[in-house]
Design an enzyme around this catalytic site. Structure first.
Site, PDB file in Angstrom:
ATOM      1  N   CYS B 438      -7.342  16.133  21.132  1.00 31.60           N
ATOM      2  CA  CYS B 438      -8.775  16.430  21.089  1.00 31.60           C
ATOM      3  C   CYS B 438      -9.047  17.862  20.682  1.00 31.60           C
ATOM      4  O   CYS B 438      -9.656  18.110  19.652  1.00 31.60           O
ATOM      5  CB  CYS B 438      -9.392  16.192  22.460  1.00 31.60           C
ATOM      6  SG  CYS B 438      -9.295  14.507  22.961  1.00 31.60           S
ATOM      7  N   GLU B 440      -6.687  20.729  21.795  1.00 34.97           N
ATOM      8  CA  GLU B 440      -5.687  21.595  22.398  1.00 34.97           C
ATOM      9  C   GLU B 440      -4.900  22.396  21.365  1.00 34.97           C
ATOM     10  O   GLU B 440      -4.181  21.828  20.567  1.00 34.97           O
ATOM     11  CB  GLU B 440      -4.723  20.757  23.237  1.00 34.97           C
ATOM     12  CG  GLU B 440      -5.386  19.862  24.266  1.00 34.97           C
ATOM     13  CD  GLU B 440      -5.593  18.418  23.797  1.00 34.97           C
ATOM     14  OE1 GLU B 440      -6.589  18.178  23.072  1.00 34.97           O
ATOM     15  OE2 GLU B 440      -4.780  17.555  24.118  1.00 34.97           O
TER      16      GLU B 440
END
Lengths: 264, 841
Positions: B438, B440
């Site tokens: 997502c 990171e």
């Protein structure tokens, strides 16, 4: 400066991330009170100077509050980063900002003093001395011209247009601000090619004017009339078709050297 | 002259056909991998584990059915049916077996499963009882940790049930030297191993396992070559026959050897991407800086006149379709949290190189173009933004955003690079970061980041402050002071911190137990062959072989916690308009609104507890009777009135998301209650914990497990997502909301933050709209926001909202400076807005 910041006025809204009224990302301050009563007005709560109560989604809401320039500027300054990146700034709207000339001028002065660019949406319906005094602090004047014919103008807005047209000439001649002409395109009022042509030709003669905006009529203020207990006189009028808007744009381009855009 | 060509290219008819074929049917579960894996495990019972893993991988690749789909130019499919899912019983299998019969009908991500596949899987699963990572992990967890998980304070379901994934390998290495090159490297390292070395046993076996795995990958590609040759001989269409022969030639060459053309590089890339996801089912296998490592092959072919821009675009588009061919069957609960079948393959374009120069190139634009062409959720396209990013690139990205696809996500180099450096990453590596899953950030090819390690619901400890650590009658948290006895706001905050610290510690306990289980039971030699410094260290990533090691669990619900704390501060302690006792009662009874099962469970739990304390036996009949009485009688009409007053008082208090200093700074402190304590903990791979602040879509299902909160949020309602304000509470427009969000400390959340902004398309209309939009992102990033993505309301959404207004109660549209709740407008006004949406004015 102290005096300017303490100047009081009456507003009914401040809207951030406004991108249709001037360059870049702007904050619009809506001043309360207007000299005209345009039938299509999408901000009917702006017309009266008095503080009013309007039903919004069924709940009463007080419209209008008295504020100082300093208070307004606190909000305006919050988006300074966005103005810097986008070339945006402060826009005054209404109502007619010139109904509160001292306050309008003080807001514009305060913004300029802080390095924020300024714009004003206005019909120019005030003595020219009033306008003249604020021009040094105004980067862009977004001036409404609704009709060339004084009689029709009076019929639909409540006032004749001589003063406004005269002011437009004077403002353009002053060379003190960038003047942009805006035309709300209202079916049944000014949406024929001839009427738009008349406005375009007038605007074309104003020295320094390079741009004209055709703003298609919309009905999004309709619910507010109900909320104020007023009747909306244009219930049956439909927004102009996109093809019609494009046709009018062509008309403007044929009769003038102005750059024409649909929408703000 | 510009450093890149940004011109646009049209999609070919092939791409449309590939997409149609891919989405023709509901995805299926297939049994081949599980059956083959189990067979191999049975045959290698007494060998070293790492060798068993490699042999099982090889056995699967040698025998798993393969297919080349119609029109494909880049091949490699993990399942015969499009978008199917293999299963991975070595991680966990019980949930799947239990859900066999509901898979096809469930709401989130349904899968078809045939009776025959069910039987085959049941047979294979018999072997795995007691041998999975999830079982070992459970045995490593402390009892209080298991209790906390049972009470939904946090969930570690991701790695508990599955492989870890969440990694970017050195694609460029395979592209350059092929698996033969990696085998040679492993052999050379093996030659250096001395029999007397302390790590001889583990390192030599590890290297052997790497060699076996890489050989298996080569063999797998050769199977595709044979299949393509066979299909070519049977093919009557001369054009397709030529394509199949080219596919065969590519698969003979790569990934065994280094790629010598862009087309070979594309095929080699895809085998790497696909095979990692056959070895393990960890998701978020992120291609990272695709525009960088693919560029030399593109440039060489283009300069030599071997490929046109259009041909290269079609190959990229083909890969984009393939990203969507990979799917994953999750358990029903997780499927809700990760809805959409996606496996979060994050691909990022633009940004700086290790020396700090902007390296936007032709492929950066062609990657965005591919998302226009394919218009599917995968890959999760991201864009790196810094002060040196070209304007053209941001405008093209904004055009993609305007379509409403929700891509790309925008990332701020100026926050992420220093954040990674503060975690021990060297400058050159930090500049070369990419995004996993997502949001990171990490260093590609060198990191085992264990991102997405848990969902930690920050609202649950807040509930526990009111109950003094009791949940459903059970003492699961610290017995903090009674809220009714609190004299200051600081006492309340202290109690919250005490609850937070305690459960953060338990979450670390859970993560480390799972980490240990993966190291012991599920080393992945194939993956390790492509991550630095595994070969040199003689360890897999799971065993600590990578250069950088982290654990990044994410917290969410910041906006709810901030708004709650602020409401308590104002209403209880400053204005004294309401007492703690009243607040507590309002929360317990969901502000007098619907009596949800959550409320009943809490009250029943307390009743049972009180009965036990009094020496009575809490039979279910007795508890149920008393509970019903309480629910019927405890809330008087007067109470209800008070609750309503309280709700309207809460409504009046400032909320996070409106650029109001006091509540925004409290939100900053609220985020610290999660991000700061985490930093003290270490994982078994020698890395540190650091926080992420993003929810994927878990804020919805986990919100369903959360009682009423003091910000006026009712029981069961979704909690706020990521660092975004609570839904509908940001009422001062996008700049005010972005300013509030940027007041959080994004740098300390070095595992990523997620900010979702909603926009009406008219705000992005025309060149001017795009320009302002890009400048808005720039300004948010000037203020040190880390990430932002946009949800642009599409015409289809508005049409659906007309048909199903009940699903769109909070849909705000903003046209020509006028905002309204869409569903409250009359049909004709709605039509106006829909028309304006299409026209963009």
């Amino acid at each position: 400066m102290e005096d300017i910041l303490k100047t009081k006025g009456r507003i009914f809204d401040i809207q951030r991330y406004s991108i249709h009224d001037g360059d870049g990302i702007r904050t619009i301050v809506f001043l309360k009170g207007c000299v005209l009563r345009c039938r299509w007005c999408c901000n009917p709560e702006s017309q009266e100077y008095d503080i009013q109560t309007m039903l919004v989604e069924g709940k009463p809401k007080v419209i209008g509050r008295d504020v100082t320039v300093e208070e307004v500027m606190q909000t305006v300054e919050k988006d300074r980063d966005y103005y810097r990146r986008s070339g945006g700034g402060l826009t005054l709207s209404g109502g007619e900002s010139l109904c509160q000339p001292k306050f309008a001028k003080a807001l514009l002065m305060a913004a300029k003093a802080k390095g924020i660019t300024t714009a004003m949406e206005s019909m120019g319906c005030a003595p020219y001395e009033v306008i003249d005094s604020i021009l040094p602090y105004l980067d862009t004047y977004l001036m409404d011209i609704k009709h060339i014919d004084p009689i029709k103008h009076k019929e639909f807005t409540g006032k004749s247009n001589e003063l406004m047209l005269e002011n437009a000439r004077k403002i353009a001649a002053s060379g003190q601000t960038r003047l942009v002409i805006r035309v709300p395109v209202i079916p049944g009022f000014n949406d024929t090619p001839e009427e738009i042509k008349g406005i375009a030709q007038f605007a074309d003669k104003l020295p320094g004017v390079k741009k004209i905006h055709l703003l298609p009529y919309h009905r999004l203020g309709q619910d507010k009339y109900d909320g104020l207990g007023r009747e909306y006189l244009m219930k049956d009028v439909l927004p102009p078709e996109p093809e019609h808007m494009n046709m009018l744009k062509k008309v403007v381009e044929q009769v003038s050297r102005l750059t024409c855009q649909i929408g703000g | 002259m510009k450093k890149y060509n940004s011109s646009r290219v049209l999609a070919t008819g092939r791409i449309k056909r590939l997409v149609e074929h891919l989405y023709a049917k509901t995805p299926e579960i297939e049994s081949a991998r599980a059956v083959l894996l189990t067979d191999s495990y049975k045959q290698t019972e007494h060998e070293p584990l790492i060798i068993r893993r490699a042999k099982a991988f090889a056995h699967v690749l040698k025998n798993i059915p393969i297919t080349i789909r119609p029109d494909e130019l880049v091949v490699g499919s993990s399942t015969v049916a499009p978008r199917g899912s293999q299963t991975f019983p070595e991680f966990s299998f019980e949930w799947l077996e239990a859900e066999f019969d509901t898979l096809h009908t469930r709401e989130a991500d349904p899968f078809y499963i045939s009776e025959q596949v069910k039987q085959e899987l049941k047979e294979a699963y018999k072997y795995w009882k007691g041998k999975t990572t999830s079982e070992l992990a459970t045995s490593y967890m402390a009892p209080e940790t298991l209790t906390a998980m049972a009470h939904n304070i946090f969930t570690v379901g991701n790695y508990f049930y599955n492989g870890v994934g969440h990694i970017t390998v050195k694609y460029e290495k395979v592209l350059a030297i092929g698996y033969e090159g990696i085998i040679a490297e492993a052999k050379a390292e093996l030659n250096k191993c001395g029999l007397g070395d302390a790590d001889y046993a583990t390192k030599s076996h590890f290297l052997e396992a790497v060699i076996i795995s890489c050989q298996a990958a080569i063999l797998y590609a050769n199977r595709y070559a044979e299949l393509a040759e066979k299909m070519a001989t049977e093919c009557r269409d001369a054009a397709r026959k030529g394509e199949l022969l080219q596919i065969a030639a590519n698969c003979r060459k790569v990934p065994a050897k280094g790629a010598t053309s862009f087309y070979e590089a594309c095929q080699s890339f895809w085998f790497v991407q696909q095979l990692i996801q056959i070895e393990s089912n960890g998701h978020s296998i992120s291609p990272g800086r695709f525009d960088q490592y693919m560029y030399p092959y593109y440039k060489a072919d283009l300069d030599a006149g071997k490929i046109t821009r259009e041909e290269a675009q079609e190959l990229i588009d083909c890969i984009w379709v393939k990203f969507n061919d990979l799917s994953k069957c999750r358990d029903a609960e997780s499927a809700k949290g990760f809805a959409g079948y996606g496996v979060f393959q994050n691909l990022i374009v633009g940004g700086q190189n290790a020396q700090g120069q902007d390296v936007t190139n032709d492929l950066s634009f062609m990657c965005i173009e591919a998302s226009f062409h394919v218009f599917l959720p995968q890959p999760s396209l991201s864009i790196r933004v810094w002060n040196g990013s070209p304007y053209d690139l941001l405008i093209r990205a904004a055009e993609l955003t305007r379509t409403g696809i929700g891509l790309p996500a925008y990332y701020n180099d100026e926050v992420i690079i220093p954040a990674l450096m503060s975690r021990g990453v060297v400058l050159e590596d930090a500049r070369n970061y990419n995004i996993i899953g997502c949001v990171e950030p990490q260093v590609s090819g060198k990191t085992n980041g264990w991102h997405d390690a848990a969902f930690y619901n920050m609202c649950r400890p807040l509930e526990l402050v009111f109950s003094r650590g009791v949940d459903c009658g059970e003492q699961i948290g610290p017995r903090t002071p009674d809220v009714e006895s609190m004299k200051t706001f600081e006492e309340f905050v202290d109690a919250y911190k005490t609850q937070m610290d305690y459960f953060i510690r338990l979450m670390v306990n859970a993560d480390n137990a799972i980490d240990q289980a993966h190291a012991e039971r599920m080393p992945l030699p194939f993956l390790a062959s492509m991550v630095d410094d595994c070969i040199k260290r003689g360890k897999t990533c799971e065993q600590g072989g990578s250069v950088y090691n982290f654990t990044g669990p994410q917290g969410f619900g910041i906006a709810n916690v901030a708004d709650s704390l602020f409401a308590i501060k104002k209403l209880v302690f400053e204005e004294k308009k309401v007492s703690m006792a009243e607040y507590k009662k309002a929360l317990m009874f969901n502000y007098g609104q619907e009596v949800s099962p959550l409320i009943v469970a809490q009250i029943a739990g307390q009743v049972a507890r009180q009965m036990t304390e009094k020496g009575l036996k809490p039979t279910s009949d007795a508890v149920s009777k008393v509970t019903q009485n309480i629910i019927r009688e405890a809330v008087t009409t007067e109470d209800k009135k008070k609750f309503e007053q309280l709700l309207s008082m809460i409504e009046e208090v400032d909320k996070f998301g409106n650029d109001e200093e006091e509540v925004d700074l409290l939100a900053r402190e609220a985020a610290y209650t999660y991000t700061k304590p985490l930093l003290q903990y270490r994982n078994p791979r020698g890395g540190m914990f650091h926080a992420g602040l993003y929810p994927v879509s878990a804020n919805v299902p986990l919100g369903a497990q959360t009682g009423a909160t003091p910000d006026g949020r009712l029981a069961g309602v979704p909690v706020a997502d990521g660092v975004s304000p609570s839904a509908g509470k940001d009422i001062n427009g996008p700049t005010a909301a972005a300013n509030s969000v940027s007041k959080l400390d994004h740098g300390i959340a070095s595992n990523g933050t997620l900010y979702n902004q909603k926009f009406h398309p008219s705000a992005l209309s025309g060149e001017k709209g795009l320009d302002n939009f890009v400048n808005m992102i720039r300004s948010y990033f000037d203020r040190k926001g880390s990430h932002v993505q946009f949800n642009v309301v599409s015409r289809d959404t508005l049409l659906d909202a007309q048909k199903h207004p009940e699903n769109y109660k909070h849909l705000v549209v903003r046209v020509a400076g006028y905002s309204a709740l869409f569903t409250t407008l009359s049909k004709s006004l709605q039509d106006d807005i829909i028309r304006r949406t299409e026209q963009g004015f």
